[in-house]
Design an enzyme around this catalytic site. Structure first.
Site, PDB file in Angstrom:
ATOM      1  N   LYS A  78      89.355  75.850 -32.793  1.00 19.55           N
ATOM      2  CA  LYS A  78      88.223  75.864 -33.714  1.00 19.55           C
ATOM      3  C   LYS A  78      88.672  76.057 -35.155  1.00 19.55           C
ATOM      4  CE  LYS A  78      86.031  79.554 -34.765  1.00 19.55           C
ATOM      5  NZ  LYS A  78      85.199  80.357 -35.660  1.00 19.55           N
ATOM      6  N   ASN A  79      89.482  77.076 -35.401  1.00 19.89           N
ATOM      7  CA  ASN A  79      89.845  77.401 -36.777  1.00 19.89           C
ATOM      8  C   ASN A  79      90.700  76.314 -37.416  1.00 19.89           C
ATOM      9  OD1 ASN A  79      88.419  79.821 -36.720  1.00 19.89           O
ATOM     10  ND2 ASN A  79      90.177  80.977 -35.940  1.00 19.89           N
ATOM     11  N   CYS A 119      80.162  85.460 -39.171  1.00 19.15           N
ATOM     12  CA  CYS A 119      80.068  86.741 -38.466  1.00 19.15           C
ATOM     13  C   CYS A 119      80.146  87.912 -39.436  1.00 19.15           C
ATOM     14  CB  CYS A 119      81.199  86.865 -37.444  1.00 19.15           C
ATOM     15  SG  CYS A 119      80.949  85.916 -35.937  1.00 19.15           S
ATOM     16  N   ARG A 157      85.519  90.496 -46.196  1.00 15.84           N
ATOM     17  CA  ARG A 157      86.176  89.206 -46.308  1.00 15.84           C
ATOM     18  C   ARG A 157      85.876  88.528 -47.645  1.00 15.84           C
ATOM     19  NH1 ARG A 157      85.477  85.954 -40.747  1.00 15.84           N
ATOM     20  NH2 ARG A 157      83.287  86.413 -40.982  1.00 15.84           N
ATOM     21  N   ASP A 202      91.448  88.238 -33.623  1.00 22.49           N
ATOM     22  CA  ASP A 202      90.468  87.534 -32.810  1.00 22.49           C
ATOM     23  C   ASP A 202      90.627  87.796 -31.309  1.00 22.49           C
ATOM     24  OD1 ASP A 202      89.150  86.470 -34.941  1.00 22.49           O
ATOM     25  OD2 ASP A 202      89.999  84.460 -34.788  1.00 22.49           O
ATOM     26  N   ARG A 218      79.362  79.423 -31.102  1.00 25.87           N
ATOM     27  CA  ARG A 218      80.010  79.025 -32.349  1.00 25.87           C
ATOM     28  C   ARG A 218      81.496  78.777 -32.157  1.00 25.87           C
ATOM     29  NH1 ARG A 218      80.396  83.285 -35.510  1.00 25.87           N
ATOM     30  NH2 ARG A 218      81.596  81.946 -36.878  1.00 25.87           N
TER      31      ARG A 218
END
Length: 527
Positions: free
Chosen positions: A116-117, A213, A218, A405, A501
């Site tokens: 995903k990232n 999220c 961040r 993660d 997601r």
């Protein structure tokens, strides 16, 4: 248990949040929206939207309020507090839950989806390509679709390949805007990555601060400083970041030092620098596999990049990038999550489509718990569980350290390991909300700021028990699913809008290897 904030209720009266203690204890969805007691930085309780809110439309009557599952707020008067987001897919995820019958052994082989990232960053990078691009091994995720909407809002064409559902066809040859829409940007944190490509290609851009999220501040200041080092003028006003190139009409290569090896900031500076004039040297960069994948993608379309995967990246700017085809790497976090699903259920499991080097820290910690990991060929592995899971300590760090993660998933695993463990989160603050939900399932643990202390399995304490729980972020929700696989009885997990997601059909993959996992409607669920 006391929540210290004041909030405005549907009736408009200001009340002390202490009055909702009983609701907090009984309602998992409310707990998910208010994980503040485990965070050093408190968050506000749910905000009730007025009936005329432009971002919401009213659902039909007799729909429970999504902000609070307590039946006394059912919509006898829906105009006051029941609202349905315009994002229909996300709304449906919020109205479903996973029902898990725990204690089942898993068996078989699972193919890991694309990362995903990596896919999100590469999608943003396609804005630099002046010819069509085809991306392969792209996971079918809400975040990927949301990033597609961000690109479409500036004139790009983004669609799934009709012959291959895992391929994405993008055409960014004729952009019509340098400013993505607010509606698309607020849906995900990674949307801010478009600032670098849009600035480099158009000479200016205005990007709203993103969503995503709620797992810490961040900030985007590292992105901004990196762009300024390349000669950009950047101003933040009213929640929008405005950036323009200097009087020369282009970004200029420079030496950029990142105060912290942020993945997002590294990606932003790389994408801005590939078409800047001259040479750029970026120091103290992130070394994650997703950074290497972005660099490899950019090189495949004409960029000149050296050093990706090390602490220093050197980029020689080029005039433009062409199109082509590129395959996204496998998702190391999905692979790690599936490995934990096998360990926590004492199951043998095979994974395919993996990159062994990307899983080193995860495999090391699994081996410390007693698991055996056997690599087969170049892209397959087998997990063999131990007779008894052993405790270990976790400390999250930037790559090649243990990934943040995977912190939540390993916390779930260590609740059923023998002996005490310590889990320390050093990357994001406020990423311990899942700990409270694990406590609802019988886990013995305590949290002090960003460190969790787990007792594990003791002589006077058995394993996890099924309960109704709710995730408040992507990885935390995955951790609750894993806990449900190991728990005795039935576990109901809410918060699937977060899970969808970042995981490509995780419930279906778990069912394919023997898990009893069913997606059901919250409205029809029985206690």
């Amino acid at each position: 248990m006391v929540i210290q904030h004041r909030y405005k209720s549907p009736s408009g009266k200001v009340q002390q949040a202490q009055q909702l203690e009983n609701l907090y204890a009984k309602c998992p969805l409310f707990r998910a929206r208010n994980p503040s007691i485990l965070s050093s930085r408190q968050r506000l309780p749910p905000r009730w939207k007025p009936a005329n809110c432009r971002k919401y439309t009213l659902p039909s009557a007799n729909v429970k309020c999504r902000a609070c599952a307590d039946s006394r707020f059912s919509s006898t008067s829906p105009s006051k507090h029941s609202h349905k987001p315009n994002n229909e897919e996300n709304f449906l995820s919020e109205r479903t839950m996973l029902q898990i019958h725990g204690g089942k052994r898993l068996e078989g082989e699972v193919k890991v989806s694309g990362a995903k990232n990596a896919a999100l960053a590469i999608q943003a990078g396609c804005l630099l390509c002046e010819q069509p691009m085809v991306l392969h091994n792209v996971p079918d995720l809400v975040d990927v679709a949301n990033m597609g909407e961000v690109l479409q809002s500036v004139g790009a064409s983004v669609e799934r390949d009709g012959h291959d559902s895992n391929s994405l066809v993008l055409n960014c040859s004729e952009l019509t805007s340098s400013s993505p829409s607010l509606e698309s940007v607020v849906k995900l944190r990674a949307s801010f990555l478009v600032i670098g490509p849009l600035l480099a290609r158009n000479g200016e851009t205005s990007v709203p601060l993103p969503g995503g999220c709620a797992i810490g501040a961040r900030p985007v200041n590292l992105h901004i400083r990196g762009l300024e080092a390349l000669g950009a003028k950047v101003e933040v006003k009213d929640g929008v970041v405005h950036a323009t190139v200097g009087p020369e009409g282009t970004l200029r290569g420079s030496r950029v030092y990142l105060e912290y090896p942020s993945v997002g900031a590294t990606e932003t500076v790389i994408m801005a620098a590939v078409v800047a004039e001259g040479e750029t040297v970026i120091e103290n960069v992130a070394q994650e596999p997703e950074i290497v994948d972005l660099a490899n993608f950019l090189v495949s379309v004409g960029a000149r990049i050296r050093g990706a995967g090390t602490k220093v990246i050197t980029i020689q700017g080029v005039r433009s990038l062409h199109g082509g085809e590129y395959t996204v790497i496998p998702d190391r976090v999905e692979a790690g999550t599936l490995l934990v699903s096998a360990a926590i259920t004492y199951s043998n499991l095979w994974l395919s489509s993996i990159v062994p080097a990307h899983l080193t820290s995860i495999v090391t910690k699994l081996e410390e718990t007693g698991c055996q990991i056997k690599f087969k060929d170049d892209n397959r592995l087998e997990l063999i569980p131990p007779p008894e899971l052993l405790s270990t300590d976790i400390r999250t760090l930037p790559y090649p350290g243990f990934p943040t993660d995977m912190q939540a998933q390993f916390m779930a695993l260590l609740t059923v390991a023998k002996g005490p463990s310590v889990v320390q989160e050093t990357v994001f603050e406020g990423r311990m909300a899942h700990a409270l939900e694990l406590q609802q399932m019988g886990a013995r643990l305590s949290v002090a700021e960003s460190t969790a202390f787990l007792e594990g399995i003791q002589e006077d304490h058995g394993g996890l028990q099924g309960a109704s729980v709710a995730g408040s972020d992507l990885r935390g929700t995955a951790a609750l699913v894993l806990a449900g696989l190991a728990a005795e009885g039935i576990t109901k997990v809410q918060g699937l809008q977060h899970l969808d997601r970042g995981y490509d059909k995780l419930d279906q993959k778990l069912r394919s290897i023997g898990a009893s996992v069913e997606r059901i409607s919250m409205d029809n669920a029985k206690d």
